[in-house]
Design a protein around this motif. Structure first.
Motif, PDB file in Angstrom:
ATOM      1  N   LEU A 107      60.035  53.068  77.623  1.00  0.00           N
ATOM      2  CA  LEU A 107      60.231  53.528  78.995  1.00  0.00           C
ATOM      3  C   LEU A 107      60.618  55.002  79.036  1.00  0.00           C
ATOM      4  O   LEU A 107      60.184  55.754  79.911  1.00  0.00           O
ATOM      5  N   LYS A 108      61.430  55.434  78.073  1.00  0.00           N
ATOM      6  CA  LYS A 108      61.832  56.833  78.023  1.00  0.00           C
ATOM      7  C   LYS A 108      60.635  57.743  77.756  1.00  0.00           C
ATOM      8  O   LYS A 108      60.474  58.793  78.388  1.00  0.00           O
ATOM      9  N   VAL A 109      59.777  57.353  76.839  1.00  0.00           N
ATOM     10  CA  VAL A 109      58.570  58.141  76.563  1.00  0.00           C
ATOM     11  C   VAL A 109      57.662  58.148  77.791  1.00  0.00           C
ATOM     12  O   VAL A 109      57.089  59.186  78.149  1.00  0.00           O
ATOM     13  N   ALA A 110      57.524  56.997  78.450  1.00  0.00           N
ATOM     14  CA  ALA A 110      56.717  56.933  79.670  1.00  0.00           C
ATOM     15  C   ALA A 110      57.286  57.862  80.739  1.00  0.00           C
ATOM     16  O   ALA A 110      56.537  58.556  81.439  1.00  0.00           O
ATOM     17  N   ALA A 111      58.616  57.901  80.854  1.00  0.00           N
ATOM     18  CA  ALA A 111      59.262  58.773  81.836  1.00  0.00           C
ATOM     19  C   ALA A 111      58.982  60.239  81.545  1.00  0.00           C
ATOM     20  O   ALA A 111      58.664  61.019  82.453  1.00  0.00           O
ATOM     21  N   ASP A 112      59.080  60.616  80.287  1.00  0.00           N
ATOM     22  CA  ASP A 112      58.803  62.008  79.898  1.00  0.00           C
ATOM     23  C   ASP A 112      57.338  62.365  80.146  1.00  0.00           C
ATOM     24  O   ASP A 112      57.018  63.466  80.599  1.00  0.00           O
ATOM     25  N   PHE A 113      56.448  61.434  79.839  1.00  0.00           N
ATOM     26  CA  PHE A 113      55.010  61.645  80.046  1.00  0.00           C
ATOM     27  C   PHE A 113      54.705  61.832  81.529  1.00  0.00           C
ATOM     28  O   PHE A 113      53.962  62.742  81.918  1.00  0.00           O
ATOM     29  N   ILE A 114      55.282  60.973  82.367  1.00  0.00           N
ATOM     30  CA  ILE A 114      55.052  61.065  83.814  1.00  0.00           C
ATOM     31  C   ILE A 114      55.615  62.369  84.360  1.00  0.00           C
ATOM     32  O   ILE A 114      54.963  63.080  85.135  1.00  0.00           O
ATOM     33  N   LYS A 119      52.699  65.514  88.179  1.00  0.00           N
ATOM     34  CA  LYS A 119      53.600  66.275  89.030  1.00  0.00           C
ATOM     35  C   LYS A 119      53.782  65.597  90.394  1.00  0.00           C
ATOM     36  O   LYS A 119      52.815  65.126  91.001  1.00  0.00           O
ATOM     37  N   ASN A 120      55.020  65.572  90.838  1.00  0.00           N
ATOM     38  CA  ASN A 120      55.414  65.018  92.136  1.00  0.00           C
ATOM     39  C   ASN A 120      55.276  63.496  92.226  1.00  0.00           C
ATOM     40  O   ASN A 120      55.417  62.925  93.305  1.00  0.00           O
ATOM     41  N   ALA A 121      54.975  62.854  91.089  1.00  0.00           N
ATOM     42  CA  ALA A 121      54.894  61.394  91.105  1.00  0.00           C
ATOM     43  C   ALA A 121      56.294  60.805  91.229  1.00  0.00           C
ATOM     44  O   ALA A 121      57.229  61.215  90.540  1.00  0.00           O
ATOM     45  N   ARG A 122      56.415  59.848  92.139  1.00  0.00           N
ATOM     46  CA  ARG A 122      57.671  59.126  92.283  1.00  0.00           C
ATOM     47  C   ARG A 122      57.512  57.740  91.662  1.00  0.00           C
ATOM     48  O   ARG A 122      56.426  57.177  91.641  1.00  0.00           O
ATOM     49  N   LEU A 123      58.621  57.197  91.165  1.00  0.00           N
ATOM     50  CA  LEU A 123      58.600  55.875  90.555  1.00  0.00           C
ATOM     51  C   LEU A 123      59.185  54.863  91.525  1.00  0.00           C
ATOM     52  O   LEU A 123      60.308  55.027  92.003  1.00  0.00           O
ATOM     53  N   TRP A 124      58.425  53.809  91.795  1.00  0.00           N
ATOM     54  CA  TRP A 124      58.880  52.724  92.662  1.00  0.00           C
ATOM     55  C   TRP A 124      59.343  51.552  91.816  1.00  0.00           C
ATOM     56  O   TRP A 124      58.601  51.060  90.954  1.00  0.00           O
ATOM     57  N   VAL A 125      60.573  51.101  92.041  1.00  0.00           N
ATOM     58  CA  VAL A 125      61.130  49.962  91.303  1.00  0.00           C
ATOM     59  C   VAL A 125      61.612  48.907  92.283  1.00  0.00           C
ATOM     60  O   VAL A 125      61.901  49.202  93.443  1.00  0.00           O
ATOM     61  N   THR A 129      66.550  46.000  90.142  1.00  0.00           N
ATOM     62  CA  THR A 129      65.778  46.069  88.913  1.00  0.00           C
ATOM     63  C   THR A 129      66.748  46.183  87.749  1.00  0.00           C
ATOM     64  O   THR A 129      67.973  46.171  87.938  1.00  0.00           O
ATOM     65  N   TRP A 130      66.213  46.246  86.525  1.00  0.00           N
ATOM     66  CA  TRP A 130      67.065  46.425  85.347  1.00  0.00           C
ATOM     67  C   TRP A 130      67.924  47.674  85.537  1.00  0.00           C
ATOM     68  O   TRP A 130      67.426  48.723  85.954  1.00  0.00           O
ATOM     69  N   GLY A 131      69.200  47.568  85.229  1.00  0.00           N
ATOM     70  CA  GLY A 131      70.140  48.631  85.527  1.00  0.00           C
ATOM     71  C   GLY A 131      69.838  49.975  84.902  1.00  0.00           C
ATOM     72  O   GLY A 131      70.312  51.004  85.401  1.00  0.00           O
ATOM     73  N   ASN A 132      69.042  49.998  83.832  1.00  0.00           N
ATOM     74  CA  ASN A 132      68.785  51.259  83.132  1.00  0.00           C
ATOM     75  C   ASN A 132      67.511  51.966  83.589  1.00  0.00           C
ATOM     76  O   ASN A 132      67.258  53.107  83.209  1.00  0.00           O
ATOM     77  N   HIS A 133      66.695  51.291  84.407  1.00  0.00           N
ATOM     78  CA  HIS A 133      65.435  51.910  84.846  1.00  0.00           C
ATOM     79  C   HIS A 133      65.687  53.244  85.542  1.00  0.00           C
ATOM     80  O   HIS A 133      65.074  54.265  85.210  1.00  0.00           O
ATOM     81  N   GLU A 134      66.569  53.221  86.520  1.00  0.00           N
ATOM     82  CA  GLU A 134      66.812  54.436  87.310  1.00  0.00           C
ATOM     83  C   GLU A 134      67.357  55.561  86.439  1.00  0.00           C
ATOM     84  O   GLU A 134      66.930  56.711  86.561  1.00  0.00           O
ATOM     85  N   SER A 135      68.287  55.251  85.550  1.00  0.00           N
ATOM     86  CA  SER A 135      68.877  56.280  84.689  1.00  0.00           C
ATOM     87  C   SER A 135      67.833  56.920  83.783  1.00  0.00           C
ATOM     88  O   SER A 135      67.809  58.149  83.605  1.00  0.00           O
ATOM     89  N   CYS A 181      57.143  39.537  83.630  1.00  0.00           N
ATOM     90  CA  CYS A 181      57.615  38.156  83.723  1.00  0.00           C
ATOM     91  C   CYS A 181      59.127  38.159  83.544  1.00  0.00           C
ATOM     92  O   CYS A 181      59.711  39.167  83.140  1.00  0.00           O
ATOM     93  N   CYS A 182      59.765  37.037  83.848  1.00  0.00           N
ATOM     94  CA  CYS A 182      61.202  36.880  83.610  1.00  0.00           C
ATOM     95  C   CYS A 182      61.980  38.062  84.160  1.00  0.00           C
ATOM     96  O   CYS A 182      62.737  38.729  83.453  1.00  0.00           O
ATOM     97  N   HIS A 183      61.782  38.312  85.440  1.00  0.00           N
ATOM     98  CA  HIS A 183      62.348  39.488  86.097  1.00  0.00           C
ATOM     99  C   HIS A 183      63.839  39.631  85.796  1.00  0.00           C
ATOM    100  O   HIS A 183      64.622  38.700  85.969  1.00  0.00           O
ATOM    101  N   ASN A 184      64.196  40.819  85.335  1.00  0.00           N
ATOM    102  CA  ASN A 184      65.591  41.149  85.052  1.00  0.00           C
ATOM    103  C   ASN A 184      66.082  42.089  86.149  1.00  0.00           C
ATOM    104  O   ASN A 184      65.547  43.201  86.275  1.00  0.00           O
ATOM    105  N   PRO A 185      67.000  41.651  87.007  1.00  0.00           N
ATOM    106  CA  PRO A 185      68.002  40.614  86.765  1.00  0.00           C
ATOM    107  C   PRO A 185      67.836  39.302  87.532  1.00  0.00           C
ATOM    108  O   PRO A 185      68.659  38.409  87.374  1.00  0.00           O
TER     109      PRO A 185
END
Length: 398
Positions: A107-114, A119-125, A129-135, A181-185
């Motif tokens: 996810l961190k590599v995906a975040a850096d790539f995005i 440019k200007n892409a926003r992430l929708w969660v 969602t998992w507590g670390n996604h936003e961070s 699958c198995c949505h966290n949380p």
């Protein structure tokens, strides 16, 4: 130099783990930690993993660096497990995959790539969602937005509201993160008809899907759990998938995951993959070797793979069985609330529908540790504590 710095509050779930360890009550129950546990409260090492490690101990000849993408042969393992063996997307070359330090590393590599390339892409969660996604994505400079997901009144999915929000606010070029699958949380999963609608919307709006596949095999089966992901992959032009081997192989501390990129052509996939390589080099340089070597050893041996599949089914069946037991025993305890929705949830976690006040009462008066959101880790339930748990919930809920 550091006098101006102020301490920040730690992760509340980690604090919950510490509080549980320090609790002297012999009846204490930990339903906060997000790892699989057996009926004795242990996180076991799978037999297939032990056998693979024995083979590696005998045959491994070097501890040298793997390279930016990890072991070359591991790319096929990631793709076959996530997209399915024989998937024409794999043979066409439209998918490239890299080993990462766990699903979090992916996810961190995906975040850096995005951040660097879209440019200007926003992430929708999803909310929640998992507590670390936003961070993770905020740290890369990606703006994070949320769409409705969990309905506390029905303990179900707010799909119509989810799509209404996305149709009204999502812009072309945005990234849509969904849980495979198995949505966290919450434990509440998208159904096949939902995947169809979301896939069509992605194509209509020109979004990039990012699928987080952390719990493959813990819902309904290794293939069944990723049916929605595979449908989406077959029907979109581009896609990112972050997957984890921590849960289904039980190798949490080995930090083994994968990031896959699907592009419209083989040439586009290779170009994007080279840029992902740059993000990896600037981040952690190259991934650790051991976890991936264990997974590869298992997946390349028909005997070990078959044994592993049985072990995954055992973990899955235990969790689903606990859901049934929990619902039955809660009903038998005379609790006023209907907890039958827990049966329909999937994976290790459940949004229990308990209020913050009820969660704190369970923690303070009964030494039952549940996250403030009401999220329970189902695998922390056992035959030894389920009666005490249900009796305590009944006393608190009424």
């Amino acid at each position: 130099m550091f006098k101006h710095l102020k301490a920040v509050s730690g992760d509340p779930l980690l604090a919950l783990i510490v509080a549980h360890k320090q609790d002297l009550n012999p009846k204490k129950i930990d339903l906060g930690v997000g790892v699989y546990k057996n009926d004795h409260g242990d996180t076991p090492i799978l037999n297939s993993v032990k056998k693979a490690e024995a083979i590696l101990l005998e045959q491994e000849e070097s501890k040298s660096y793997l390279g930016i993408y990890g072991a070359a042969e591991f790319e096929t393992v990631i793709q076959n497990l996530v997209f399915g063996e024989g998937n024409p997307l794999i043979t066409s070359g439209r998918i490239r995959s890299t080993q990462t330090p766990g699903g979090t590393g992916a996810l961190k590599v995906a975040a850096d790539f995005i951040s660097a390339n879209l440019k200007n892409a926003r992430l929708w969660v999803s909310d929640p969602t998992w507590g670390n996604h936003e961070s993770i994505f905020n740290s890369a400079g990606v703006e994070v937005k949320s769409y409705p997901y969990y309905n506390p009144e029905t303990n179900g999915l707010r799909f119509e509201e989810m799509m209404a929000t996305l149709r009204a606010e999502a812009k072309e070029g945005d990234v849509l993160l969904v849980h495979a699958c198995c949505h966290n949380p919450t434990g509440i999963d998208l159904q096949p008809e939902h995947w169809n609608i979301i896939t069509d919307f992605i194509n209509e709006r020109g979004l990039l899907p990012l699928v987080d596949a952390a719990y493959q095999g813990f819902g309904d089966g290794l293939d069944a759990d990723l049916a929605g992901l595979r449908h989406m992959a077959a029907n979109v032009k581009s896609m990112l998938v972050a997957n984890s081997f921590s849960k289904n192989f039980g190798i949490y501390r080995e930090r083994c995951g994968g990031l896959s990129i699907l592009a419209e052509t083989k040439e586009e996939a290779n170009a994007a993959f080279s840029i992902i390589g740059q993000a990896i080099r600037a981040n952690y340089s190259m991934p650790p070797a051991h976890g991936a070597a264990v997974v590869y050893t298992i997946m390349s041996s028909p005997e070990l793979k078959a044994e592993w599949e049985v072990e995954v089914a055992g973990m899955r069946n235990r969790i689903n069985g606990l859901r049934d037991k929990l619902v039955t025993k809660l009903a038998a305890s005379g609790v006023s609330k209907d907890f039958s929705f827990i049966k329909n949830q999937r994976g290790m976690f459940s949004y229990s529908g308990l209020t913050l006040e009820q969660v704190h009462t369970l923690r303070n008066d009964y030494s039952i540790y549940i996250a403030d959101s009401g999220r329970m880790s189902i695998s922390g339930v056992s035959d030894n504590n389920i009666d005490y748990l249900c009796e305590s919930i009944a006393k608190v809920v009424g």
